[in-house]
Design a protein around this motif. Structure first.
Motif, short mmCIF file in Angstrom:
data_model
loop_
_atom_site.label_atom_id
_atom_site.label_comp_id
_atom_site.label_asym_id
_atom_site.label_seq_id
_atom_site.Cartn_x
_atom_site.Cartn_y
_atom_site.Cartn_z
N GLY A 76 0.85 -1.19 0.00
CA GLY A 76 0.00 0.00 0.00
C GLY A 76 0.88 1.23 0.00
O GLY A 76 1.92 1.28 -0.66
N GLN A 77 0.49 2.22 0.79
CA GLN A 77 1.27 3.45 0.81
C GLN A 77 2.63 3.21 1.45
O GLN A 77 2.79 2.40 2.34
CB GLN A 77 0.53 4.59 1.50
CG GLN A 77 0.09 4.33 2.90
CD GLN A 77 -1.34 3.81 2.98
OE1 GLN A 77 -1.78 3.05 2.14
NE2 GLN A 77 -2.04 4.21 4.01
N ILE A 78 3.60 3.94 0.92
CA ILE A 78 4.97 3.91 1.42
C ILE A 78 5.32 5.34 1.81
O ILE A 78 5.31 6.23 0.96
CB ILE A 78 5.96 3.41 0.33
CG1 ILE A 78 5.60 1.99 -0.12
CG2 ILE A 78 7.39 3.48 0.84
CD1 ILE A 78 6.42 1.49 -1.30
N ASP A 79 5.60 5.54 3.07
CA ASP A 79 5.96 6.87 3.57
C ASP A 79 7.41 6.83 4.01
O ASP A 79 7.76 6.10 4.95
CB ASP A 79 5.04 7.25 4.74
CG ASP A 79 5.29 8.66 5.23
OD1 ASP A 79 5.77 9.50 4.45
OD2 ASP A 79 5.01 8.92 6.42
N LEU A 80 8.27 7.57 3.31
CA LEU A 80 9.71 7.54 3.57
C LEU A 80 10.22 8.91 4.00
O LEU A 80 9.80 9.93 3.46
CB LEU A 80 10.47 7.11 2.32
CG LEU A 80 10.16 5.73 1.75
CD1 LEU A 80 10.87 5.54 0.41
CD2 LEU A 80 10.56 4.64 2.72
N GLU A 81 11.13 8.88 4.95
CA GLU A 81 11.91 10.06 5.33
C GLU A 81 13.36 9.75 4.95
O GLU A 81 13.93 8.78 5.46
CB GLU A 81 11.82 10.33 6.84
CG GLU A 81 10.43 10.74 7.30
CD GLU A 81 10.03 12.12 6.79
OE1 GLU A 81 10.91 12.99 6.67
OE2 GLU A 81 8.84 12.29 6.49
N ILE A 82 13.92 10.54 4.05
CA ILE A 82 15.23 10.27 3.49
C ILE A 82 16.23 11.32 3.95
O ILE A 82 15.94 12.52 3.91
CB ILE A 82 15.19 10.32 1.94
CG1 ILE A 82 14.07 9.46 1.38
CG2 ILE A 82 16.56 9.97 1.35
CD1 ILE A 82 14.30 8.00 1.34
N ASP A 83 17.41 10.87 4.37
CA ASP A 83 18.56 11.75 4.55
C ASP A 83 19.64 11.20 3.63
O ASP A 83 20.50 10.41 4.05
CB ASP A 83 19.02 11.78 6.01
CG ASP A 83 20.14 12.78 6.26
OD1 ASP A 83 20.80 13.20 5.26
OD2 ASP A 83 20.37 13.13 7.43
N ALA A 84 19.58 11.59 2.36
CA ALA A 84 20.47 11.04 1.34
C ALA A 84 21.93 11.33 1.66
O ALA A 84 22.80 10.50 1.39
CB ALA A 84 20.09 11.56 -0.04
N GLU A 85 22.20 12.49 2.22
CA GLU A 85 23.60 12.84 2.53
C GLU A 85 24.17 11.93 3.61
O GLU A 85 25.33 11.54 3.55
CB GLU A 85 23.69 14.31 2.92
CG GLU A 85 23.37 15.19 1.74
CD GLU A 85 23.91 16.59 1.89
OE1 GLU A 85 24.78 16.81 2.74
OE2 GLU A 85 23.45 17.44 1.11
N ALA A 86 23.35 11.57 4.59
CA ALA A 86 23.81 10.67 5.66
C ALA A 86 23.72 9.21 5.22
O ALA A 86 24.27 8.33 5.88
CB ALA A 86 22.98 10.89 6.92
N GLY A 87 22.98 8.93 4.13
CA GLY A 87 22.81 7.55 3.68
C GLY A 87 21.88 6.76 4.59
O GLY A 87 22.04 5.55 4.75
N THR A 88 20.88 7.45 5.15
CA THR A 88 19.92 6.78 6.03
C THR A 88 18.50 7.18 5.64
O THR A 88 18.27 8.24 5.04
CB THR A 88 20.15 7.15 7.51
OG1 THR A 88 19.99 8.56 7.67
CG2 THR A 88 21.53 6.71 7.98
#
Length: 178
Positions: A76-88
Protein backbone atom coordinates in the motif's frame (compact mmCIF):
# COMPACT_ATOMS: atom_id res chain seq x y z
CA UNK A 1 15.67 24.43 -5.21
CA UNK A 2 18.77 22.24 -4.99
CA UNK A 3 18.38 19.93 -8.00
CA UNK A 4 21.24 17.63 -7.00
CA UNK A 5 19.70 17.12 -3.55
CA UNK A 6 16.29 16.46 -5.09
CA UNK A 7 17.77 13.90 -7.50
CA UNK A 8 19.58 12.08 -4.64
CA UNK A 9 16.28 11.98 -2.74
CA UNK A 10 14.40 10.61 -5.75
CA UNK A 11 17.06 7.98 -6.45
CA UNK A 12 16.96 6.89 -2.81
CA UNK A 13 13.15 6.59 -2.93
CA UNK A 14 13.35 4.58 -6.16
CA UNK A 15 15.99 2.21 -4.81
CA UNK A 16 14.27 1.71 -1.45
CA UNK A 17 10.98 1.02 -3.22
CA UNK A 18 12.77 -1.53 -5.42
CA UNK A 19 14.06 -3.26 -2.26
CA UNK A 20 10.53 -3.33 -0.82
CA UNK A 21 9.20 -4.84 -4.05
CA UNK A 22 12.01 -7.43 -4.19
CA UNK A 23 11.11 -8.47 -0.64
CA UNK A 24 7.46 -9.06 -1.56
CA UNK A 25 8.14 -10.68 -4.94
CA UNK A 26 10.66 -12.98 -3.29
CA UNK A 27 8.06 -14.03 -0.77
CA UNK A 28 5.31 -14.72 -3.30
CA UNK A 29 7.58 -16.56 -5.73
CA UNK A 30 9.35 -18.46 -2.95
CA UNK A 31 12.59 -16.97 -4.25
CA UNK A 32 14.91 -16.84 -1.25
CA UNK A 33 17.73 -15.09 -3.09
CA UNK A 34 15.45 -12.33 -4.37
CA UNK A 35 13.96 -11.76 -0.92
CA UNK A 36 17.42 -11.52 0.62
CA UNK A 37 18.42 -8.73 -1.79
CA UNK A 38 16.08 -6.42 0.12
CA UNK A 39 18.31 -6.54 3.22
CA UNK A 40 21.81 -5.60 4.24
CA UNK A 41 23.60 -8.72 5.50
CA UNK A 42 23.56 -7.53 9.13
CA UNK A 43 19.96 -6.32 9.21
CA UNK A 44 17.73 -6.90 12.23
CA UNK A 45 14.24 -8.25 11.46
CA UNK A 46 11.44 -8.79 13.99
CA UNK A 47 8.00 -10.09 12.96
CA UNK A 48 6.96 -11.01 16.50
CA UNK A 49 7.18 -14.76 15.89
CA UNK A 50 10.90 -14.52 15.09
CA UNK A 51 13.64 -11.96 15.53
CA UNK A 52 16.93 -12.44 13.74
CA UNK A 53 19.07 -11.62 10.76
CA UNK A 54 17.87 -11.57 7.17
CA UNK A 55 18.79 -15.20 6.46
CA UNK A 56 17.02 -16.57 9.54
CA UNK A 57 13.99 -14.41 8.87
CA UNK A 58 13.85 -15.21 5.15
CA UNK A 59 14.13 -18.95 5.83
CA UNK A 60 11.33 -18.65 8.42
CA UNK A 61 9.08 -16.73 5.99
CA UNK A 62 9.88 -19.02 3.04
CA UNK A 63 9.11 -22.15 5.11
CA UNK A 64 5.79 -20.67 6.25
CA UNK A 65 4.79 -19.65 2.73
CA UNK A 66 5.90 -22.97 1.20
CA UNK A 67 3.36 -24.69 3.45
CA UNK A 68 0.59 -22.62 1.80
CA UNK A 69 -1.14 -23.48 -1.47
CA UNK A 70 -0.63 -19.89 -2.58
CA UNK A 71 0.05 -16.38 -1.35
CA UNK A 72 -0.01 -12.82 -2.55
CA UNK A 73 1.35 -9.72 -0.87
CA UNK A 74 0.31 -6.22 -1.90
CA UNK A 75 2.08 -3.01 -1.00
CA UNK A 76 0.00 0.00 0.00
CA UNK A 77 1.27 3.45 0.81
CA UNK A 78 4.97 3.91 1.42
CA UNK A 79 5.96 6.87 3.57
CA UNK A 80 9.71 7.54 3.57
CA UNK A 81 11.91 10.06 5.33
CA UNK A 82 15.23 10.27 3.49
CA UNK A 83 18.56 11.75 4.55
CA UNK A 84 20.47 11.04 1.34
CA UNK A 85 23.60 12.84 2.53
CA UNK A 86 23.81 10.67 5.66
CA UNK A 87 22.81 7.55 3.68
CA UNK A 88 19.92 6.78 6.03
CA UNK A 89 16.16 6.62 5.75
CA UNK A 90 13.16 5.43 7.70
CA UNK A 91 9.71 4.51 6.60
CA UNK A 92 6.38 2.86 7.11
CA UNK A 93 5.06 0.47 4.46
CA UNK A 94 1.46 -0.76 4.48
CA UNK A 95 0.78 -4.29 3.22
CA UNK A 96 -2.07 -6.70 2.60
CA UNK A 97 -1.42 -10.45 2.42
CA UNK A 98 -3.48 -13.42 1.30
CA UNK A 99 -2.48 -16.99 2.17
CA UNK A 100 -4.36 -20.09 0.97
CA UNK A 101 -4.13 -23.06 3.32
CA UNK A 102 -6.00 -26.25 4.10
CA UNK A 103 -7.41 -26.99 7.55
CA UNK A 104 -9.26 -30.25 8.19
CA UNK A 105 -9.72 -30.81 4.41
CA UNK A 106 -11.22 -27.33 3.93
CA UNK A 107 -9.52 -24.67 1.80
CA UNK A 108 -9.24 -21.46 3.79
CA UNK A 109 -7.90 -17.97 3.26
CA UNK A 110 -5.77 -16.24 5.86
CA UNK A 111 -6.00 -12.50 5.21
CA UNK A 112 -3.69 -10.10 7.00
CA UNK A 113 -3.00 -6.39 6.85
CA UNK A 114 -0.32 -4.46 8.60
CA UNK A 115 2.73 -2.27 8.37
CA UNK A 116 6.48 -2.58 8.18
CA UNK A 117 8.32 0.01 10.24
CA UNK A 118 11.75 0.17 8.62
CA UNK A 119 15.16 1.78 8.77
CA UNK A 120 17.20 1.77 5.56
CA UNK A 121 20.86 2.41 4.87
CA UNK A 122 22.96 3.18 1.82
CA UNK A 123 26.10 1.02 1.71
CA UNK A 124 28.41 0.49 -1.23
CA UNK A 125 25.88 2.19 -3.49
CA UNK A 126 22.98 -0.03 -2.38
CA UNK A 127 19.92 1.08 -0.42
CA UNK A 128 18.47 -1.82 1.59
CA UNK A 129 16.58 -2.62 4.79
CA UNK A 130 18.72 -2.29 7.91
CA UNK A 131 15.98 -2.83 10.50
CA UNK A 132 12.41 -4.07 10.04
CA UNK A 133 9.56 -4.45 12.50
CA UNK A 134 6.29 -6.00 11.31
CA UNK A 135 3.03 -4.87 12.87
CA UNK A 136 -0.22 -6.74 12.16
CA UNK A 137 -3.26 -4.45 12.20
CA UNK A 138 -5.87 -7.16 11.55
CA UNK A 139 -6.25 -10.74 10.32
CA UNK A 140 -9.07 -13.07 9.25
CA UNK A 141 -9.10 -16.82 8.63
CA UNK A 142 -12.14 -17.56 6.46
CA UNK A 143 -13.39 -20.34 4.17
CA UNK A 144 -12.19 -19.95 0.57
CA UNK A 145 -14.88 -18.62 -1.74
CA UNK A 146 -13.29 -18.62 -5.19
CA UNK A 147 -14.57 -21.87 -6.72
CA UNK A 148 -15.61 -19.90 -9.81
CA UNK A 149 -11.93 -19.58 -10.78
CA UNK A 150 -11.62 -23.35 -11.05
CA UNK A 151 -14.93 -23.67 -12.93
CA UNK A 152 -13.76 -21.29 -15.68
CA UNK A 153 -11.08 -23.37 -17.39
CA UNK A 154 -9.97 -20.55 -19.71
CA UNK A 155 -8.84 -18.32 -16.81
CA UNK A 156 -5.05 -18.25 -16.42
CA UNK A 157 -4.31 -19.27 -12.84
CA UNK A 158 -0.98 -18.43 -11.29
CA UNK A 159 1.58 -20.97 -10.20
CA UNK A 160 4.66 -21.01 -8.00
CA UNK A 161 8.33 -21.66 -8.74
CA UNK A 162 7.94 -20.57 -12.37
CA UNK A 163 4.93 -22.82 -13.03
CA UNK A 164 3.20 -20.05 -14.96
CA UNK A 165 4.41 -17.68 -17.66
CA UNK A 166 4.90 -14.66 -15.36
CA UNK A 167 8.55 -15.46 -14.73
CA UNK A 168 9.54 -17.01 -18.05
CA UNK A 169 7.41 -14.90 -20.41
CA UNK A 170 6.85 -18.08 -22.42
CA UNK A 171 3.60 -16.84 -23.92
CA UNK A 172 3.13 -20.02 -25.96
CA UNK A 173 2.64 -22.16 -22.85
CA UNK A 174 0.12 -19.62 -21.68
CA UNK A 175 -1.56 -21.26 -18.73
CA UNK A 176 -0.82 -22.86 -15.43
CA UNK A 177 -1.13 -26.36 -16.83
CA UNK A 178 -4.85 -26.66 -17.38
Amino acid sequence: MDIEREVRDLVARRDITKAIHAYMRGQDRLDRDLQLTAFHHDADVDCGLLRGGPEAYTDFAQDFLASMTGSQHLIGQIDLEIDAEAGTASGEVYFFAWHRHTHESEERDLLMAGRYVDDYALRDGKWAIQRRRELIDWARDVPAADAILHEQVTIHLSGRHGQDFSQTRDWASGTSGR
